[in-house]
Design a protein around this motif. Structure first.
Motif, PDB file in Angstrom:
ATOM      1  N   ILE A  88      -1.045  -2.301   5.051  1.00 52.33           N
ATOM      2  CA  ILE A  88      -0.951  -2.545   3.850  1.00 52.33           C
ATOM      3  C   ILE A  88      -2.029  -1.681   3.171  1.00 52.33           C
ATOM      4  O   ILE A  88      -3.158  -1.791   3.386  1.00 52.33           O
TER       5      ILE A  88
ATOM      6  N   PHE B 256      -3.934  -3.825  -1.663  1.00 54.27           N
ATOM      7  CA  PHE B 256      -4.583  -4.999  -1.293  1.00 54.27           C
ATOM      8  C   PHE B 256      -5.360  -5.438  -2.101  1.00 54.27           C
ATOM      9  O   PHE B 256      -5.514  -6.721  -2.614  1.00 54.27           O
TER      10      PHE B 256
ATOM     11  N   TYR C 148       3.638   3.255  -5.325  1.00 52.93           N
ATOM     12  CA  TYR C 148       4.227   2.979  -4.364  1.00 52.93           C
ATOM     13  C   TYR C 148       5.594   2.355  -4.830  1.00 52.93           C
ATOM     14  O   TYR C 148       6.445   2.021  -3.778  1.00 52.93           O
TER      15      TYR C 148
END
Length: 225
Positions: free
Chosen positions: A13, A18, A69
Protein backbone atom coordinates in the motif's frame (compact mmCIF):
# COMPACT_ATOMS: atom_id res chain seq x y z
CA UNK A 1 7.64 -20.28 -3.74
CA UNK A 2 10.92 -18.71 -2.72
CA UNK A 3 11.17 -15.99 -0.08
CA UNK A 4 12.02 -13.36 -2.71
CA UNK A 5 9.02 -14.37 -4.83
CA UNK A 6 6.71 -14.18 -1.82
CA UNK A 7 8.03 -10.74 -0.99
CA UNK A 8 7.50 -9.55 -4.56
CA UNK A 9 3.87 -10.69 -4.55
CA UNK A 10 3.21 -9.13 -1.15
CA UNK A 11 0.49 -6.49 -1.22
CA UNK A 12 2.05 -3.05 -0.95
CA UNK A 13 0.00 0.00 0.00
CA UNK A 14 1.55 3.36 -0.94
CA UNK A 15 2.63 5.22 2.18
CA UNK A 16 0.65 8.34 1.25
CA UNK A 17 -2.51 6.32 0.61
CA UNK A 18 -2.19 4.62 4.01
CA UNK A 19 -1.65 7.90 5.90
CA UNK A 20 -4.41 9.70 4.01
CA UNK A 21 -6.83 6.82 4.66
CA UNK A 22 -6.26 7.17 8.42
CA UNK A 23 -6.73 10.94 8.21
CA UNK A 24 -9.85 10.44 6.08
CA UNK A 25 -11.46 8.17 8.67
CA UNK A 26 -10.82 10.72 11.40
CA UNK A 27 -12.32 13.55 9.37
CA UNK A 28 -15.54 11.60 8.67
CA UNK A 29 -16.11 11.28 12.43
CA UNK A 30 -15.00 14.82 13.32
CA UNK A 31 -17.24 16.49 10.71
CA UNK A 32 -20.41 15.38 12.45
CA UNK A 33 -19.25 16.66 15.85
CA UNK A 34 -17.95 20.13 15.00
CA UNK A 35 -20.92 20.77 12.69
CA UNK A 36 -22.92 21.74 15.78
CA UNK A 37 -21.24 25.16 15.74
CA UNK A 38 -21.82 27.82 13.09
CA UNK A 39 -18.95 30.19 12.32
CA UNK A 40 -18.87 33.51 10.50
CA UNK A 41 -16.69 33.83 7.42
CA UNK A 42 -14.78 37.06 7.92
CA UNK A 43 -15.04 39.71 6.49
CA UNK A 44 -18.53 38.80 5.21
CA UNK A 45 -21.69 38.00 7.14
CA UNK A 46 -21.88 34.51 5.66
CA UNK A 47 -22.28 31.80 8.26
CA UNK A 48 -21.42 28.14 7.78
CA UNK A 49 -21.54 25.11 10.01
CA UNK A 50 -18.02 24.24 11.14
CA UNK A 51 -18.31 20.71 9.76
CA UNK A 52 -17.35 22.19 6.40
CA UNK A 53 -13.70 22.35 7.46
CA UNK A 54 -13.14 18.61 8.04
CA UNK A 55 -15.46 17.96 5.07
CA UNK A 56 -13.21 20.07 2.85
CA UNK A 57 -10.36 17.86 4.01
CA UNK A 58 -12.36 14.85 2.78
CA UNK A 59 -12.75 16.58 -0.58
CA UNK A 60 -9.04 17.35 -0.77
CA UNK A 61 -8.03 13.80 0.20
CA UNK A 62 -10.34 12.11 -2.32
CA UNK A 63 -9.21 14.47 -5.07
CA UNK A 64 -5.58 13.79 -4.18
CA UNK A 65 -6.17 10.04 -4.30
CA UNK A 66 -7.94 10.40 -7.66
CA UNK A 67 -5.05 12.47 -9.01
CA UNK A 68 -2.32 10.03 -7.97
CA UNK A 69 -3.97 6.60 -7.87
CA UNK A 70 -7.06 6.93 -10.05
CA UNK A 71 -10.81 7.45 -9.77
CA UNK A 72 -11.54 3.86 -8.69
CA UNK A 73 -9.23 4.11 -5.70
CA UNK A 74 -10.76 7.44 -4.70
CA UNK A 75 -14.28 5.98 -4.90
CA UNK A 76 -13.19 3.04 -2.74
CA UNK A 77 -11.94 5.46 -0.09
CA UNK A 78 -15.31 7.24 -0.10
CA UNK A 79 -17.15 3.96 0.48
CA UNK A 80 -14.63 2.80 3.11
CA UNK A 81 -15.33 6.07 4.93
CA UNK A 82 -18.68 4.59 5.92
CA UNK A 83 -16.89 2.19 8.31
CA UNK A 84 -15.65 4.78 10.85
CA UNK A 85 -18.84 6.78 10.26
CA UNK A 86 -21.05 3.81 11.15
CA UNK A 87 -18.81 2.67 14.01
CA UNK A 88 -18.77 6.12 15.61
CA UNK A 89 -22.55 6.45 15.25
CA UNK A 90 -23.05 3.07 16.94
CA UNK A 91 -20.70 3.96 19.80
CA UNK A 92 -22.36 7.35 20.29
CA UNK A 93 -25.76 5.62 20.44
CA UNK A 94 -24.40 3.16 23.01
CA UNK A 95 -22.88 5.89 25.19
CA UNK A 96 -26.07 7.97 25.07
CA UNK A 97 -28.10 4.91 26.03
CA UNK A 98 -26.00 4.15 29.11
CA UNK A 99 -27.05 5.94 32.32
CA UNK A 100 -24.72 8.74 33.50
CA UNK A 101 -22.94 8.40 36.82
CA UNK A 102 -24.61 9.81 39.93
CA UNK A 103 -21.64 12.13 40.38
CA UNK A 104 -22.10 13.63 36.91
CA UNK A 105 -25.83 14.09 37.42
CA UNK A 106 -25.28 15.83 40.74
CA UNK A 107 -22.22 17.96 40.04
CA UNK A 108 -21.90 18.23 36.24
CA UNK A 109 -25.47 18.50 35.06
CA UNK A 110 -24.69 21.28 32.57
CA UNK A 111 -21.88 19.24 31.01
CA UNK A 112 -24.19 16.25 30.68
CA UNK A 113 -26.92 18.33 29.03
CA UNK A 114 -24.44 19.88 26.58
CA UNK A 115 -22.99 16.46 25.73
CA UNK A 116 -26.40 14.99 25.02
CA UNK A 117 -27.49 18.07 23.07
CA UNK A 118 -24.46 17.93 20.74
CA UNK A 119 -24.39 14.18 20.17
CA UNK A 120 -28.10 13.36 20.42
CA UNK A 121 -28.96 14.17 16.82
CA UNK A 122 -32.44 13.56 15.45
CA UNK A 123 -33.09 10.58 13.14
CA UNK A 124 -33.59 12.93 10.17
CA UNK A 125 -30.14 14.47 10.66
CA UNK A 126 -28.59 11.02 11.09
CA UNK A 127 -30.15 10.00 7.77
CA UNK A 128 -29.29 13.23 5.97
CA UNK A 129 -25.60 13.19 6.86
CA UNK A 130 -24.60 9.88 5.20
CA UNK A 131 -26.84 10.58 2.17
CA UNK A 132 -25.18 13.95 1.58
CA UNK A 133 -21.73 12.49 2.32
CA UNK A 134 -21.82 9.66 -0.22
CA UNK A 135 -23.50 11.68 -2.98
CA UNK A 136 -21.32 14.79 -2.74
CA UNK A 137 -17.97 13.02 -2.38
CA UNK A 138 -18.59 10.56 -5.22
CA UNK A 139 -19.70 13.54 -7.31
CA UNK A 140 -16.53 15.41 -6.36
CA UNK A 141 -14.34 12.52 -7.49
CA UNK A 142 -16.29 12.14 -10.74
CA UNK A 143 -16.14 15.84 -11.66
CA UNK A 144 -12.47 16.13 -10.70
CA UNK A 145 -11.57 13.09 -12.81
CA UNK A 146 -13.67 14.15 -15.80
CA UNK A 147 -12.11 17.62 -15.87
CA UNK A 148 -8.68 16.02 -15.92
CA UNK A 149 -9.27 14.29 -19.24
CA UNK A 150 -6.40 12.16 -20.48
CA UNK A 151 -3.58 14.45 -19.42
CA UNK A 152 -1.69 14.83 -16.17
CA UNK A 153 -2.23 18.58 -15.95
CA UNK A 154 -0.02 21.08 -14.17
CA UNK A 155 -0.40 22.87 -10.85
CA UNK A 156 -2.83 25.48 -12.23
CA UNK A 157 -5.01 22.77 -13.78
CA UNK A 158 -4.98 20.88 -10.49
CA UNK A 159 -6.06 23.96 -8.55
CA UNK A 160 -8.86 24.84 -10.98
CA UNK A 161 -10.20 21.28 -11.18
CA UNK A 162 -10.11 20.94 -7.42
CA UNK A 163 -11.96 24.21 -6.85
CA UNK A 164 -14.68 23.51 -9.44
CA UNK A 165 -15.27 19.93 -8.28
CA UNK A 166 -15.39 21.00 -4.64
CA UNK A 167 -17.73 23.96 -5.26
CA UNK A 168 -20.24 21.91 -7.24
CA UNK A 169 -20.20 18.92 -4.91
CA UNK A 170 -20.45 21.14 -1.81
CA UNK A 171 -23.47 22.92 -3.27
CA UNK A 172 -25.16 19.56 -3.86
CA UNK A 173 -24.17 18.47 -0.36
CA UNK A 174 -25.94 21.48 1.17
CA UNK A 175 -29.09 20.96 -0.87
CA UNK A 176 -29.34 17.27 0.05
CA UNK A 177 -28.50 17.66 3.73
CA UNK A 178 -30.68 20.70 4.48
CA UNK A 179 -33.64 19.31 2.51
CA UNK A 180 -33.55 15.88 4.19
CA UNK A 181 -32.82 17.24 7.66
CA UNK A 182 -35.05 20.30 7.89
CA UNK A 183 -37.62 20.48 5.08
CA UNK A 184 -41.10 20.93 6.51
CA UNK A 185 -39.87 22.10 9.90
CA UNK A 186 -39.22 25.72 8.83
CA UNK A 187 -38.48 27.79 5.72
CA UNK A 188 -35.08 26.48 4.59
CA UNK A 189 -34.54 28.94 1.72
CA UNK A 190 -32.27 31.41 3.52
CA UNK A 191 -30.35 28.66 5.28
CA UNK A 192 -29.74 26.80 2.03
CA UNK A 193 -28.66 29.90 0.09
CA UNK A 194 -26.30 30.94 2.87
CA UNK A 195 -24.76 27.49 3.19
CA UNK A 196 -24.28 27.10 -0.57
CA UNK A 197 -22.65 30.53 -0.91
CA UNK A 198 -20.40 29.95 2.07
CA UNK A 199 -19.28 26.48 0.95
CA UNK A 200 -18.69 27.57 -2.65
CA UNK A 201 -16.66 30.53 -1.38
CA UNK A 202 -14.50 28.29 0.82
CA UNK A 203 -14.05 25.84 -2.05
CA UNK A 204 -12.56 28.53 -4.27
CA UNK A 205 -10.51 30.17 -1.51
CA UNK A 206 -9.06 27.14 0.27
CA UNK A 207 -9.25 24.03 -1.90
CA UNK A 208 -6.83 25.09 -4.69
CA UNK A 209 -4.02 25.52 -2.18
CA UNK A 210 -4.96 22.54 -0.01
CA UNK A 211 -5.08 20.15 -2.95
CA UNK A 212 -1.75 21.24 -4.43
CA UNK A 213 -0.23 20.83 -0.99
CA UNK A 214 -1.95 17.47 -0.55
CA UNK A 215 -0.63 16.12 -3.85
CA UNK A 216 2.88 17.43 -3.17
CA UNK A 217 2.90 15.85 0.30
CA UNK A 218 1.63 12.54 -1.05
CA UNK A 219 4.36 12.42 -3.68
CA UNK A 220 6.97 13.20 -1.04
CA UNK A 221 5.65 10.47 1.26
CA UNK A 222 5.65 7.89 -1.54
CA UNK A 223 9.20 8.84 -2.48
CA UNK A 224 10.29 7.67 0.98
CA UNK A 225 9.08 4.09 0.38
Amino acid sequence: MTESTAASTELRIPRAFFIYAILYGGMTVLAGVVAFKQVQLWPSNLAVEAGIFPFLMLVVITSTIAQLYGQKMANKMVWIGFIPLAASAALIFLVLSLPPSLEMVEYRGEDLAAFERVLGQTPRILMAGPAAYITSLLLNVWIFSKLRGNGEGGAISLMVRGAIASALSQAIDSVIFITLAFYGEFDITDLMIGQVLAKVTLSFVLVPFLITGGVALAKWLDSKD
